[in-house]
Scaffold this motif. Structure first.
Motif, mmCIF file in Angstrom:
data_model
loop_
_atom_site.group_PDB
_atom_site.id
_atom_site.type_symbol
_atom_site.label_atom_id
_atom_site.label_comp_id
_atom_site.label_asym_id
_atom_site.label_seq_id
_atom_site.Cartn_x
_atom_site.Cartn_y
_atom_site.Cartn_z
ATOM 1 N N ARG A 1 0.830 -1.203 0.000
ATOM 2 C CA ARG A 1 0.000 0.000 0.000
ATOM 3 C C ARG A 1 0.868 1.257 0.000
ATOM 4 N NH1 ARG A 1 -5.565 0.565 3.439
ATOM 5 N NH2 ARG A 1 -6.074 2.713 2.875
ATOM 6 N N ARG A 2 1.987 1.230 0.709
ATOM 7 C CA ARG A 2 2.890 2.389 0.698
ATOM 8 C C ARG A 2 3.490 2.601 -0.694
ATOM 9 N NH1 ARG A 2 4.435 0.182 5.732
ATOM 10 N NH2 ARG A 2 6.361 -0.715 4.842
ATOM 11 N N VAL A 3 3.878 1.514 -1.343
ATOM 12 C CA VAL A 3 4.418 1.605 -2.701
ATOM 13 C C VAL A 3 3.390 2.208 -3.649
ATOM 14 C CG1 VAL A 3 5.141 0.227 -4.699
ATOM 15 C CG2 VAL A 3 6.103 -0.255 -2.452
ATOM 16 N N LEU A 4 2.159 1.728 -3.564
ATOM 17 C CA LEU A 4 1.117 2.211 -4.463
ATOM 18 C C LEU A 4 0.774 3.675 -4.203
ATOM 19 C CD1 LEU A 4 -1.199 -0.931 -4.483
ATOM 20 C CD2 LEU A 4 0.297 -0.133 -6.323
ATOM 21 N N THR A 5 0.816 4.080 -2.962
ATOM 22 C CA THR A 5 0.543 5.488 -2.643
ATOM 23 C C THR A 5 1.596 6.395 -3.277
ATOM 24 O OG1 THR A 5 -0.531 4.865 -0.562
ATOM 25 C CG2 THR A 5 0.201 7.144 -0.771
ATOM 26 N N ILE A 6 2.847 5.963 -3.260
ATOM 27 C CA ILE A 6 3.896 6.733 -3.941
ATOM 28 C C ILE A 6 3.627 6.771 -5.440
ATOM 29 C CG2 ILE A 6 6.346 6.710 -4.578
ATOM 30 C CD1 ILE A 6 6.919 5.632 -1.743
ATOM 31 N N GLU A 7 3.275 5.626 -6.011
ATOM 32 C CA GLU A 7 3.108 5.543 -7.466
ATOM 33 C C GLU A 7 1.945 6.387 -7.981
ATOM 34 O OE1 GLU A 7 4.900 3.993 -9.793
ATOM 35 O OE2 GLU A 7 6.365 3.108 -8.423
ATOM 36 N N ILE A 8 0.834 6.387 -7.266
ATOM 37 C CA ILE A 8 -0.330 7.111 -7.784
ATOM 38 C C ILE A 8 -0.170 8.625 -7.650
ATOM 39 C CG2 ILE A 8 -1.893 5.179 -7.377
ATOM 40 C CD1 ILE A 8 -2.947 6.537 -4.908
ATOM 41 N N ASN A 9 0.838 9.058 -6.896
ATOM 42 C CA ASN A 9 1.132 10.485 -6.752
ATOM 43 C C ASN A 9 2.427 10.883 -7.458
ATOM 44 O OD1 ASN A 9 -0.947 11.719 -4.776
ATOM 45 N ND2 ASN A 9 -0.342 9.830 -3.747
ATOM 46 N N ALA A 10 2.987 9.967 -8.242
ATOM 47 C CA ALA A 10 4.312 10.192 -8.807
ATOM 48 C C ALA A 10 4.249 10.843 -10.183
ATOM 49 C CB ALA A 10 5.061 8.869 -8.911
ATOM 50 N N VAL A 11 5.312 11.549 -10.527
ATOM 51 C CA VAL A 11 5.538 12.015 -11.894
ATOM 52 C C VAL A 11 6.266 10.889 -12.620
ATOM 53 C CG1 VAL A 11 6.722 13.701 -13.338
ATOM 54 C CG2 VAL A 11 5.638 14.431 -11.204
ATOM 55 N N THR A 12 5.571 10.185 -13.491
ATOM 56 C CA THR A 12 6.148 8.996 -14.119
ATOM 57 C C THR A 12 6.353 9.148 -15.618
ATOM 58 O OG1 THR A 12 3.946 8.043 -14.436
ATOM 59 C CG2 THR A 12 5.082 7.501 -12.385
ATOM 60 N N GLU A 13 5.871 10.239 -16.201
ATOM 61 C CA GLU A 13 5.926 10.365 -17.652
ATOM 62 C C GLU A 13 7.365 10.464 -18.146
ATOM 63 O OE1 GLU A 13 2.119 11.883 -16.054
ATOM 64 O OE2 GLU A 13 4.196 12.508 -15.699
ATOM 65 N N ASN A 14 7.628 9.803 -19.261
ATOM 66 C CA ASN A 14 8.929 9.888 -19.928
ATOM 67 C C ASN A 14 8.716 10.469 -21.322
ATOM 68 O OD1 ASN A 14 11.700 9.478 -20.591
ATOM 69 N ND2 ASN A 14 11.084 7.666 -21.740
ATOM 70 N N PRO A 15 9.328 11.625 -21.618
ATOM 71 C CA PRO A 15 10.205 12.420 -20.758
ATOM 72 C C PRO A 15 9.433 13.188 -19.687
ATOM 73 C CG PRO A 15 9.887 13.505 -22.855
ATOM 74 C CD PRO A 15 9.221 12.179 -22.980
ATOM 75 N N MET A 16 10.150 13.558 -18.637
ATOM 76 C CA MET A 16 9.561 14.279 -17.517
ATOM 77 C C MET A 16 9.882 15.761 -17.616
ATOM 78 S SD MET A 16 10.421 13.877 -13.453
ATOM 79 C CE MET A 16 11.902 14.888 -13.516
ATOM 80 N N VAL A 17 8.847 16.565 -17.476
ATOM 81 C CA VAL A 17 9.019 18.018 -17.486
ATOM 82 C C VAL A 17 9.226 18.477 -16.044
ATOM 83 C CG1 VAL A 17 8.022 20.228 -18.161
ATOM 84 C CG2 VAL A 17 7.461 18.153 -19.462
ATOM 85 N N SER A 18 10.330 19.163 -15.806
ATOM 86 C CA SER A 18 10.624 19.682 -14.476
ATOM 87 C C SER A 18 10.539 21.195 -14.494
ATOM 88 C CB SER A 18 12.017 19.246 -14.010
ATOM 89 O OG SER A 18 12.374 19.909 -12.808
ATOM 90 N N HIS B 1 11.045 6.019 -15.223
ATOM 91 C CA HIS B 1 10.014 5.876 -14.193
ATOM 92 C C HIS B 1 8.837 5.010 -14.648
ATOM 93 C CE1 HIS B 1 11.940 8.184 -11.290
ATOM 94 N NE2 HIS B 1 11.334 9.347 -11.399
ATOM 95 N N PHE B 2 8.749 4.762 -15.950
ATOM 96 C CA PHE B 2 7.679 3.881 -16.436
ATOM 97 C C PHE B 2 7.883 2.445 -15.991
ATOM 98 C CE2 PHE B 2 11.005 4.451 -19.612
ATOM 99 C CZ PHE B 2 11.461 3.139 -19.758
ATOM 100 N N HIS B 3 9.067 2.112 -15.527
ATOM 101 C CA HIS B 3 9.359 0.732 -15.100
ATOM 102 C C HIS B 3 8.864 0.537 -13.674
ATOM 103 C CE1 HIS B 3 11.345 -3.028 -14.347
ATOM 104 N NE2 HIS B 3 11.834 -3.047 -15.574
#
Length: 483
Positions: free
Chosen positions: A285-302, A313-315
């Motif tokens: 559940r902790r892993v999933l909470t990080i993932e659903i709030n993460a910036v995962t798009e490749n490429p990533m705009v900062s 991050h797509f992996h």
């Protein structure tokens, strides 16, 4: 009709329970002003950068085509080709519940502001969720490195090229920057994983109650749950499980002697086997909470760096490994439930007739429940096999590893269904045994749990089909999880 609940999506604070809320109910979904601002700023930044440097998927092809340059004259047509070529999913359609969860997770990820997609996509997803619109999306096509087929089909639905299953929205224009930006996510895998994880969590909580009822029938020994025992090896899940049984059964102080000097493993080793499952699901559940709030798009705009970064991050190795671990631990606790069921039908353990039969000699009672339990356990065992032992090499060797978290999430849902059946078998037998030999449960939580089950399950003890009992017991587990 009362007012609908409102969920404000901000890209940072989405919880697994929020995902289940939107999956199960009609909720008004809104995007926070700050998230809208972030998304707009990221879209403008990536548009500016695309004019001066190569950016994967926007000025180039994708996969092994990454070195092919896309001319500025291509315009939005390049993005449409990407979506159409990747919308090759097959098999059964994803259920509406999973799709609503997916749309919410994708919206929240976009709201984090790292995709560079146009802000109108955020507004469209929020509108779809609020209206209850569901796209037509196929299940098969992901290997844990981006739900490309699922999200391509979803994007084409938003753009008006594919049909909606339920409801619909006016077509949303998509340009080149929107295509890969929208597809670059594992939102569908995460949706299935979140919903399965929450169900596993409920079933594990319910299993404390079911095991406590069996403990009463079998006259278990309190020594196995005594605080000094678990303080000597204080794994968090094990300690929590023992404490739950003490609470449900009113154990306190120095433990009394049990009926036997040592119980069978189904009772005696319950904390040691349940503990790893509790810990594994909590970690998942902790892993999933990080993932659903993460910036995962490749490429990533900062926005902070004023730049675009190519990354991986797509992996979803974190997700796949956590799901594999959780499924394996659930298999162990399901085996203990089947073992306790075997004890419940054994006269030497209960002092009751074999198979808890009530009727003429030769009556079968709940004999068939062991067969049903082990059938479900066999299915659970197959679904618990690890996916992380395999990999894939695709796109002309450029993408040379895969997590298969998508398959792990599907199998987690299968594990949950099978585990529910196993627990239902034990619950039906335990309640029947307590009806045949009532116990003084005093003013304890386990007494209230028995009263609830006693009111729901058929009191007829004669030989008869038990299918309806198992269905009712399986549904009852969600309520028992709250005790």
């Amino acid at each position: 009709m009362g007012e609908r609940e409102v969920l404000v999506v901000d890209g940072a604070t989405l919880d697994c329970t929020d995902v289940a809320l939107v999956a199960d109910r009609e909720v008004v979904v809104e995007v926070s002003p700050e998230a809208e601002r972030r998304a707009g700023a990221a879209w403008r930044l990536v548009a500016d950068l695309s004019a001066t440097r190569e950016i994967y998927g926007r000025t180039t092809g994708v996969g092994a085509n990454r070195d092919l340059t896309i001319g500025p004259h291509e315009g939005p047509e390049h993005g449409r080709r990407l979506l159409r070529s990747h919308a090759g999913g097959t098999g059964e359609l994803l259920p509406a519940r999973t799709l609503r969860a997916m749309l919410l997770i994708r919206l929240n990820q976009l709201a984090a502001g790292g995709s560079g997609a146009h802000p109108r996509l955020l507004a469209a997803l929020a509108a779809a969720l609020t209206a209850g619109a569901v796209p037509q999306v196929h299940r098969t096509g992901s290997i844990g490195t981006g739900d490309l087929t699922v999200l391509a089909e979803t994007a084409l639905t938003l753009s008006g090229e594919r049909p909606w299953v339920v409801g619909g929205l006016p077509p949303v224009p998509l340009d080149t920057s929107d295509a890969l930006a929208f597809m670059s996510s594992n939102a569908a895998t995460l949706a299935e994983a979140v919903l399965a994880t929450l169900e596993l969590d409920r079933l594990l909580r319910a299993s404390h109650v079911v095991a406590a009822l069996s403990y009463v029938v079998l006259g278990g020994s309190p020594e196995a749950y005594a605080s000094p025992v678990h303080q000597a090896r204080p794994h968090p899940g094990q300690v929590r499980c023992a404490a739950e049984l003490r609470r449900l059964l009113g154990m306190s102080g120095i433990p009394q002697r049990g009926r036997r000097i040592q119980d069978p493993y189904g009772l005696r080793a319950f904390p040691q086997v349940q503990g790893p499952a509790l810990d594994a699901v909590a970690y998942l559940r902790r892993v999933l909470t990080i993932e659903i709030n993460a910036v995962t798009e490749n490429p990533m705009v900062s926005l902070a760096a004023g730049d675009v970064f190519h990354h991986a991050h797509f992996h979803t190795a974190y997700v796949a490994v956590a799901l594999d671990q959780a499924r394996a631990t659930i298999h162990h606790v399901a085996e203990l439930s089947a073992a306790r069921l075997g004890d419940l039908v054994e006269p030497s353990f209960t002092g009751l007739p074999a198979f808890l039969a009530s009727g003429p000699p030769g009556s079968s009672g709940v004999m068939i429940l062991e067969y049903v339990s082990h059938d479900a356990l066999a299915a659970l065992r197959q679904a618990a096999l690890p996916v992380t032992l395999g990999t894939a090499v695709v796109s002309r060797g450029v993408e040379d590893h895969a997590s298969f978290s998508t398959q792990a999430a599907r199998q987690a849902a299968q594990v949950a269904r099978a585990y529910r059946q196993v627990l239902a078998c034990e619950l039906v037998a335990a309640v029947r045994a307590l009806r045949m030999r009532p116990a003084d449960l005093m003013d304890l939580p386990v007494r209230d749990a028995f009263a609830l089950a006693d009111a729901v399950l058929d009191p007829d003890l004669s030989d008869r089909p038990l299918s309806a009992d198992l269905s009712a017991a399986g549904a009852l587990l969600d309520r028992l999880a709250e005790f």
